[in-house]
Scaffold this active site. Structure first.
Site, PDB file in Angstrom:
ATOM      1  N   HIS A  86     -12.524   8.251   6.518  1.00  0.00           N
ATOM      2  CA  HIS A  86     -11.788   7.493   7.530  1.00  0.00           C
ATOM      3  C   HIS A  86     -11.363   8.372   8.708  1.00  0.00           C
ATOM      4  CE1 HIS A  86      -7.971   8.531   5.255  1.00  0.00           C
ATOM      5  NE2 HIS A  86      -7.455   8.492   6.461  1.00  0.00           N
ATOM      6  N   ASP A 222     -13.749   8.901  -0.182  1.00  0.00           N
ATOM      7  CA  ASP A 222     -13.295   9.011   1.215  1.00  0.00           C
ATOM      8  C   ASP A 222     -13.544  10.419   1.783  1.00  0.00           C
ATOM      9  OD1 ASP A 222     -12.086   8.612   3.648  1.00  0.00           O
ATOM     10  OD2 ASP A 222     -10.319   7.623   2.825  1.00  0.00           O
ATOM     11  N   SER A 651      -4.374  13.234   5.980  1.00  0.00           N
ATOM     12  CA  SER A 651      -5.680  12.714   5.591  1.00  0.00           C
ATOM     13  C   SER A 651      -6.747  13.781   5.770  1.00  0.00           C
ATOM     14  CB  SER A 651      -6.056  11.515   6.459  1.00  0.00           C
ATOM     15  OG  SER A 651      -5.379  10.391   6.023  1.00  0.00           O
TER      16      SER A 651
END
Ligand code: ARG
Length: 720
Positions: A86, A222, A651
């Site tokens: 992402h 991810d 992230s």
């Protein structure tokens, strides 16, 4: 014996909970003093110098900020960069077309020449940091207005930046901490030639989609991979085929050993923002006014976008990134409303503030702190409606290009035509770049519909606080429904498409901008975003001062146990453990701290937008073709949980074991613990990570890109 045990338990209960390992986003330069002994007890085997050293290569040299908003890590001596899917999403979408759709199908460069350069993508290395609190705060005093204070601080900051940038080699950033009670400077080096090496398909990288986003048990792969290029001397350089892979000072070795409950785990990265010092009434304002407006506005924008994205693959690629980030925060803000309401955070904070207020009103503290809480509470009472209005407006501006772009572009063009020929020639590339940015990801029918919906919502819900005079007039003339108005405006506007802007530029008449119907609305909205009454300015100043003093006073009086500053996109370390959540029958794993391929396949829905699985992955799983990546218990791991203290911006951060080897990549938090940005809940809050063994399995076996795995270093005591 019994007595001893009892004394021990009583002792434990008296210990301030704040010293427990999991809470805290720590500065690297203070690890030795504040955390290192505790970390060693938990399982760290590295010295503080091996984590952060100015003079020698250390862990910090392998951690980068990725494109301003995420974290990434260097995992090979040729500067392979690992981050979340992402985080690479925007770049992957940009490099894709409906025919060559890397979001949908994935991509792996067969060699370096096949790596792809997205338009703008950079990574930022951390060079060093230092405390400049004394230097900066010596320039200010309590009698200054906030404006003068800010001016004095900015002047000093400019000097510090100049002194440390080595003539532009480094980017220097000075940031306030503890609400402006401390200041630190950070020296960074940016690299702008960053290329896509590989990505799994969305059905792996975003498996579970928005349904599973912020949820556990999770099965998302991810991750995506990039490479940093430099000139032949290792310096940052604009993209060139002459550039070579950067030789990094440090890169992370990989552990294939797997994780177990209570294993030490630490994360280094760039957490974006937390509000752990936020006063009770600020939280109340968010729950009742700001976030509900945010949630409603975001959802409206998403729903309208989705209608058009579902109809056309090209439109879908253009809007995928905007949609995903809107959806991400939409769910986050709803989760915050739920969690903060349920956990009674406002009450907890109110009790703390009452204690602080008692202290603040003791004779010896009264002069400096006596008014602090009253000022803060008064501020929130007076700004509730404004915060609701502002959130409707900001969702409008975020989701509707016709809300923001005509003003941005129109005002840029007005400035441009105001200049002489020479200056214009200089500005033209910037103007063209802005036109590209606006219309590169633009589909007029979708934009029209989002704009109409958002104007209707904003003009209705924002009027309680107040609309601009023009907006009130438009609202009345159109009886609250902007459909006809927008349709008509778009049919006449320069800003309806890239072509019409370019046409305008062929024969520019300035009054065609100022009279433009989309420009008029957009400019009015933007003015509203920026407008601040004198009264509001005064409120803000008083609040800022009071908030700064509240934090100062709470630290002095120990009414708050928090020992680390709020996240603000600076490099932090958090340490803790692999830690399960209570048993959950949705998870097939033996302990609820990891998930497996078997569990992923249980979620499988053929052809579904969120829960499809590539056929080849199903086959590999069926054949148990796990190579060296399976857990010794035989299953293929996918995700695992730790109790680290992270937030958005982390992230893509590396999860490291006690030896500094990579065991996973952090990518999410759990919805039950989502209030963690405001109050850290040790019981609930978890970090969700992709297991590095799953990442390598996908690259090696699924994508057939073993050469990438070969480039990495697997810790030798892992090899059988
Ligand atoms: N919740 C993740 C974060 O804030 C982002 C996940 C993106 N995925 C999605 N389905 N929107 O870092």
């Amino acid at each position: 014996m019994k007595k001893v045990v009892f004394a021990l338990i009583a002792g434990l209960m008296l210990m301030p909970i704040s010293v427990k390992a999991d809470e805290g986003m720590w500065f690297l330069m203070f690890i030795e003093r504040l955390n290192h002994r505790d970390m060693e007890k938990e399982g760290l085997q590295l010295s503080s110098e091996e984590i952060y050293s100015i003079n020698h290569s250390s862990l910090k040299d392998a951690i980068v900020q990725f494109n301003g908003g995420c974290t990434a890590e260097i995992v090979s001596k040729e500067a392979l960069v690992l981050t979340n899917h992402h985080c690479g999403y925007g770049a992957i979408a940009e490099l894709s077309t409906a025919e060559q759709n890397y979001l949908k199908d994935g991509f792996w460069a067969k060699d370096k020449t096949a790596e792809m350069k997205p338009k703008s993508l950079y990574v930022r290395f951390f060079v060093r940091m230092d405390d400049v609190s004394k230097r900066i705060l010596s320039k200010v005093n309590d009698k200054m207005s906030e404006l003068d204070r800010d001016k004095a601080i900015q002047q000093e900051i400019a000097l510090i930046e100049k002194e440390n940038s080595e003539g532009g080699k480094y980017t220097v950033s000075v940031r306030p901490f503890f609400q402006g009670n401390e200041y630190y400077y950070f020296v960074y080096q940016d690299y702008k030639d960053v290329r896509l090496v590989g990505t799994p398909p969305e059905s792996v990288g975003k498996f579970g989609g928005d349904t599973d986003n912020w949820e556990w048990p999770r099965h998302t792969g991810d991750f995506s991979m990039f490479r940093v290029y430099a000139d032949k001397d290792g310096n940052p350089a604009e993209y060139s085929t002459e550039n070579v892979p950067l030789k990094p000072k440090h890169y992370l070795p990989i552990s294939l050993k797997g994780v177990q409950e209570d294993d030490f785990a630490m994360i280094l990265g760039y957490p974006g923002r937390t509000n752990r010092w936020m006063p009770a009434n600020g939280i109340e304002q968010n729950i009742k006014f700001a976030y509900p407006a945010w949630v409603e506005g975001a959802k409206l924008g998403m729903d309208r976008m989705k209608v058009y994205m579902d109809k056309d693959a090209t439109v879908n690629l253009k809007y995928a990134s905007k949609y995903a980030s809107t959806a991400n925060y939409w769910k986050n803000r709803q989760g915050m409303i739920d969690a903060l309401t349920k956990s009674g955070t406002v009450k907890t904070k109110t009790i703390q503030e009452t204690k602080f207020n008692d202290w603040a009103n003791k004779p010896e503290n009264k002069a400096e702190f006596g008014n602090v809480m009253a000022t803060i509470n008064g501020y929130y009472a007076k700004t509730n409606l404004k915060s609701r209005h502002d959130n409707y407006l900001s969702q409008l501006m975020r989701t509707a290009a016709f809300g923001s772009a005509p003003a941005n572009l129109g005002n840029t063009l007005l400035d441009y035509y105001n200049e002489n020929e020479a200056k214009r020639a200089e500005l033209l590339p910037k103007v063209n770049a802005l036109i590209e940015t606006v219309y590169g990801k633009f589909y007029a029918p979708l934009e029209k519909e989002v704009f109409i919906a958002q104007l209707n919502l904003y003009s209705s819900k924002g009027s309680e606080y107040g609309l601009s005079p023009m907006m009130s007039k438009w609202k009345e003339e159109n009886k609250g429904d902007f459909t006809a108005y927008v349709n008509d405006a778009v049919s006449k506007s320069i800003f309806a498409s890239k072509e019409s802007v370019l046409n305008f530029m062929k024969d520019p008449k300035i009054e065609n901008i100022t009279k433009d119907p989309l420009y008029a609305v957009s400019n009015d909205l933007q003015t509203r975003v920026r407008a601040k009454s004198d009264e509001q300015n005064q409120l803000d100043d008083a609040f800022e001062k009071a908030f700064r003093n509240m934090v100062k006073g709470m630290r002095a009086s120990s009414t708050s146990a928090i020992q680390y500053p709020d996240a603000n996109s600076t490099l932090r370390l958090t340490y803790g453990k692999v830690r399960s959540l209570p048993k959950d029958k949705r998870n097939d794993a033996k302990i609820n701290n990891y998930t497996t391929m078997t569990g992923m396949v249980k979620k499988y829905k053929a052809g579904d937008e969120e829960f499809d699985i590539p056929a080849r992955l199903l086959e590999l799983n069926e054949a148990k073709d796990f190579g060296q990546y399976a857990d010794k218990a035989g299953y293929m791991p996918v995700n695992f949980l730790t109790d680290n203290d992270i937030t958005g911006g982390n992230s893509g951060s590396p999860v490291l074991n006690g030896k500094g080897e990579l065991i996973g990549i952090a990518f999410d938090g759990n919805i039950e613990g989502i209030a963690g940005d405001v109050i850290f809940d040790k019981k609930l809050q978890r970090t969700i990570n992709v297991d590095i063994r799953y990442v390598l399995w996908i690259i090696d076996k699924y994508a057939g890109a073993k050469h990438i795995v070969d480039e990495m270093t697997i810790a030798t005591d892992n090899l059988n």
